[in-house]
Design a protein around this motif. Structure first.
Motif, PDB file in Angstrom:
ATOM      1  N   PHE A 264      -1.104   0.649  -3.068  1.00 10.03           N
ATOM      2  CA  PHE A 264      -1.683   0.157  -4.048  1.00 10.03           C
ATOM      3  C   PHE A 264      -1.227   0.272  -5.457  1.00 10.03           C
ATOM      4  O   PHE A 264      -0.495   1.389  -5.465  1.00 10.03           O
ATOM      5  CB  PHE A 264      -3.405   0.362  -4.281  1.00 10.03           C
TER       6      PHE A 264
ATOM      7  N   LYS B 196      -2.210   0.261  -9.923  1.00  3.42           N
ATOM      8  CA  LYS B 196      -2.921   0.356 -11.179  1.00  3.42           C
ATOM      9  C   LYS B 196      -2.471  -0.054 -12.280  1.00  3.42           C
ATOM     10  O   LYS B 196      -1.214   0.759 -12.559  1.00  3.42           O
ATOM     11  CB  LYS B 196      -4.009   1.662 -11.238  1.00  3.42           C
TER      12      LYS B 196
ATOM     13  N   MET C 225      -4.885   9.952 -10.818  1.00  3.57           N
ATOM     14  CA  MET C 225      -4.917   9.193  -9.520  1.00  3.57           C
ATOM     15  C   MET C 225      -4.422  10.049  -8.282  1.00  3.57           C
ATOM     16  O   MET C 225      -5.188  10.047  -7.248  1.00  3.57           O
ATOM     17  CB  MET C 225      -3.871   8.052  -9.871  1.00  3.57           C
TER      18      MET C 225
ATOM     19  N   THR D 213      -8.034  -0.894  -8.571  1.00  7.16           N
ATOM     20  CA  THR D 213      -6.545  -0.815  -7.984  1.00  7.16           C
ATOM     21  C   THR D 213      -6.360  -2.247  -7.274  1.00  7.16           C
ATOM     22  O   THR D 213      -7.250  -3.034  -7.104  1.00  7.16           O
ATOM     23  CB  THR D 213      -6.553   0.169  -6.899  1.00  7.16           C
TER      24      THR D 213
ATOM     25  N   LYS E 286      -4.164  -4.073  -4.392  1.00 11.04           N
ATOM     26  CA  LYS E 286      -3.829  -3.587  -3.163  1.00 11.04           C
ATOM     27  C   LYS E 286      -2.280  -4.493  -2.783  1.00 11.04           C
ATOM     28  O   LYS E 286      -2.443  -5.512  -3.322  1.00 11.04           O
ATOM     29  CB  LYS E 286      -4.692  -3.785  -1.813  1.00 11.04           C
TER      30      LYS E 286
END
Length: 50
Positions: free
Chosen positions: A9, A11, A33, A46, A48
């Motif tokens: 994932f 961000k 994180m 987030t 994916k």
């Protein structure tokens, strides 16, 4: 981020336009994180990857 047990994932962050502050905030955000992942906290917002 990617772990053996979880999906990959990402961000996205936008801190502003000051380069040195962006670099510092990026490092602290990455550390946070990793910390959240290690203690089992949910990491909000987030994206994916498949």
């Amino acid at each position: 981020m990617a772990t053996k047990e979880n999906e990959t994932f990402a961000k996205k962050f936008h801190f502003g336009y000051k380069r040195n502050l962006n670099r510092e905030y990026s490092v602290w955000s990455a550390f946070n994180m990793v910390r959240q992942l290690l203690v089992g906290e949910t990491i909000p917002d987030t994206v994916k990857k498949k």
